[in-house]
Design a protein around this motif. Structure first.
Motif, PDB file in Angstrom:
ATOM      1  N   ARG A   1       0.838  -1.196   0.000  1.00 52.70           N
ATOM      2  CA  ARG A   1       0.000   0.000   0.000  1.00 52.70           C
ATOM      3  C   ARG A   1       0.876   1.251   0.000  1.00 52.70           C
ATOM      4  N   HIS A   2       1.959   1.215   0.781  1.00 51.50           N
ATOM      5  CA  HIS A   2       2.862   2.364   0.859  1.00 51.50           C
ATOM      6  C   HIS A   2       3.567   2.616  -0.471  1.00 51.50           C
ATOM      7  N   ILE A   3       3.995   1.551  -1.131  1.00 51.82           N
ATOM      8  CA  ILE A   3       4.729   1.698  -2.395  1.00 51.82           C
ATOM      9  C   ILE A   3       3.892   2.450  -3.423  1.00 51.82           C
ATOM     10  N   ARG A   4       2.582   2.282  -3.346  1.00 53.93           N
ATOM     11  CA  ARG A   4       1.710   2.981  -4.296  1.00 53.93           C
ATOM     12  C   ARG A   4       1.719   4.489  -4.084  1.00 53.93           C
ATOM     13  N   THR A   5       2.131   4.957  -2.901  1.00 53.21           N
ATOM     14  CA  THR A   5       2.264   6.406  -2.696  1.00 53.21           C
ATOM     15  C   THR A   5       3.437   6.945  -3.499  1.00 53.21           C
ATOM     16  N   HIS A   6       4.383   6.077  -3.830  1.00 52.84           N
ATOM     17  CA  HIS A   6       5.512   6.476  -4.678  1.00 52.84           C
ATOM     18  C   HIS A   6       5.161   6.347  -6.155  1.00 52.84           C
ATOM     19  N   THR A   7       4.497   5.258  -6.508  1.00 51.80           N
ATOM     20  CA  THR A   7       4.213   4.980  -7.921  1.00 51.80           C
ATOM     21  C   THR A   7       2.957   5.679  -8.428  1.00 51.80           C
ATOM     22  N   GLY A   8       2.055   6.043  -7.502  1.00 55.70           N
ATOM     23  CA  GLY A   8       0.793   6.655  -7.917  1.00 55.70           C
ATOM     24  C   GLY A   8      -0.227   5.660  -8.432  1.00 55.70           C
ATOM     25  N   GLU A   9       0.075   4.384  -8.307  1.00 52.94           N
ATOM     26  CA  GLU A   9      -0.833   3.338  -8.796  1.00 52.94           C
ATOM     27  C   GLU A   9      -2.103   3.288  -7.949  1.00 52.94           C
TER      28      GLU A   9
ATOM     29  N   PRO B   1      -5.023   0.660  -8.185  1.00 55.79           N
ATOM     30  CA  PRO B   1      -5.588  -0.505  -8.887  1.00 55.79           C
ATOM     31  C   PRO B   1      -7.029  -0.856  -8.528  1.00 55.79           C
ATOM     32  N   TYR B   2      -7.601  -0.191  -7.522  1.00 57.68           N
ATOM     33  CA  TYR B   2      -8.951  -0.540  -7.076  1.00 57.68           C
ATOM     34  C   TYR B   2      -9.944   0.508  -7.571  1.00 57.68           C
ATOM     35  N   SER B   3     -10.774   0.110  -8.520  1.00 59.23           N
ATOM     36  CA  SER B   3     -11.696   1.045  -9.171  1.00 59.23           C
ATOM     37  C   SER B   3     -13.127   0.815  -8.724  1.00 59.23           C
ATOM     38  N   CYS B   4     -13.873   1.905  -8.607  1.00 61.96           N
ATOM     39  CA  CYS B   4     -15.276   1.844  -8.232  1.00 61.96           C
ATOM     40  C   CYS B   4     -16.115   1.460  -9.447  1.00 61.96           C
ATOM     41  N   GLU B   5     -17.025   0.510  -9.250  1.00 62.50           N
ATOM     42  CA  GLU B   5     -17.872   0.065 -10.354  1.00 62.50           C
ATOM     43  C   GLU B   5     -19.025   1.028 -10.628  1.00 62.50           C
ATOM     44  N   PHE B   6     -19.239   1.998  -9.702  1.00 62.73           N
ATOM     45  CA  PHE B   6     -20.347   2.933  -9.856  1.00 62.73           C
ATOM     46  C   PHE B   6     -19.909   4.272 -10.452  1.00 62.73           C
ATOM     47  N   CYS B   7     -18.640   4.630 -10.258  1.00 60.19           N
ATOM     48  CA  CYS B   7     -18.127   5.892 -10.805  1.00 60.19           C
ATOM     49  C   CYS B   7     -16.694   5.680 -11.270  1.00 60.19           C
ATOM     50  N   ASP B   8     -16.037   6.744 -11.666  1.00 65.46           N
ATOM     51  CA  ASP B   8     -14.696   6.604 -12.237  1.00 65.46           C
ATOM     52  C   ASP B   8     -13.575   6.801 -11.220  1.00 65.46           C
ATOM     53  N   GLN B   9     -13.891   6.788  -9.946  1.00 71.45           N
ATOM     54  CA  GLN B   9     -12.854   6.952  -8.929  1.00 71.45           C
ATOM     55  C   GLN B   9     -12.090   5.656  -8.724  1.00 71.45           C
ATOM     56  N   SER B  10     -10.798   5.770  -8.388  1.00 73.38           N
ATOM     57  CA  SER B  10      -9.970   4.604  -8.088  1.00 73.38           C
ATOM     58  C   SER B  10      -9.147   4.888  -6.839  1.00 73.38           C
ATOM     59  N   PHE B  11      -8.637   3.799  -6.208  1.00 75.33           N
ATOM     60  CA  PHE B  11      -8.012   3.934  -4.903  1.00 75.33           C
ATOM     61  C   PHE B  11      -6.757   3.072  -4.805  1.00 75.33           C
TER      62      PHE B  11
END
Length: 238
Positions: free
Chosen positions: A148-156, A158-168
């Motif tokens: 989870r921390h590494i994604r703060t560096h990469t900006g990745e 990968p978890y997308s909402c099926e109801f809207c275009d937000q991702s986490f």
């Protein structure tokens, strides 16, 4: 028919018989000799099962062998429709129905339904942090937290909402977000029955009933995000 013609016919019949006997003798001869031994032996192609390592001469035989393994798991749950490959997995699953938590932490008494979860929990007490970030050298107790921390560096994200275009960046944030669409409120107050979409909102709500934070130390009034950290803190007062 003349005597000479009869003689020629008989000789022809004898020759045919001798030729047939010679042919039969050739058929009965064993495969031997240098010519036969010099023939290269081609290895037989086999199709192996990745589950049990058995092999089969044809691909269709392999597929027939695999069909029951894919379709039927031998340990079904009697409560729900889930089924499992091993008895151990079934026993762990049944605890989600019974609420049984047979594995206890020797330090704080927290119980767990799976032994591996209890071992993972022990890092809270030992403060062991074996997972380090290669970018900033920050360390973590759990590989999940490192990822989870590494994604703060990469900006990745990968978890997308099926109801809207937000991702986490992690699935827990996605679950919390999805509740804004579905209206789900899984955290229920045991006093008044009100429900909330997030745990910290329930914790804040409980102060209205008790006048204090439910995860606060009765000795020094220090508050914590959950009961586990509160229990660890209470050891300092012993």
């Amino acid at each position: 028919m003349t005597e000479q013609a009869i003689l020629q016919r008989n000789m022809s019949s004898v020759n045919n018989t001798l030729n047939f006997i010679d042919h039969m003798d050739d058929e009965k001869k064993p495969f031997s000799g240098e010519a036969h031994l010099k023939q290269p032996v081609q290895p037989e192609e086999r199709y192996s099962c990745k589950i049990c390592d058995l092999s089969f001469p044809t691909k269709s035989d392999l597929e027939k062998h695999r069909e029951p393994r894919v379709a039927i798991k031998p340990y079904p749950c009697e409560v729900c429709s889930a089924s499992f490959w091993t008895k151990r997995d079934l026993e762990q699953h049944i605890r989600t129905h019974t609420g049984e938590k047979p594995f206890f932490c020797d330090v704080c008494g927290t119980s767990f339904s799976i032994k591996s979860n209890m071992r993972s929990h022990m890092k809270v007490h030992t403060r062991e942090k074996p997972y380090s970030c290669e970018i900033c050298n920050q360390s973590f107790s759990y590989k999940l937290h490192l990822n989870r921390h590494i994604r703060t560096h990469t900006g990745e994200k990968p978890y997308s909402c099926e109801f809207c275009d937000q991702s986490f960046t992690d699935d827990s944030n996605l679950k919390q977000h999805v509740r804004t669409h579905t209206g789900e409120k899984p955290y229920c107050c045991g006093v008044c029955g009100m429900s909330f979409s997030r745990r910290f909102i329930l914790t804040r709500h409980m102060k209205k009933h008790t006048g204090k934070d439910p995860n606060s130390c009765e000795i020094c009034n220090k508050t914590f995000s959950d009961k586990i950290h509160l229990k660890v803190h209470m050891l300092a007062h012993r």
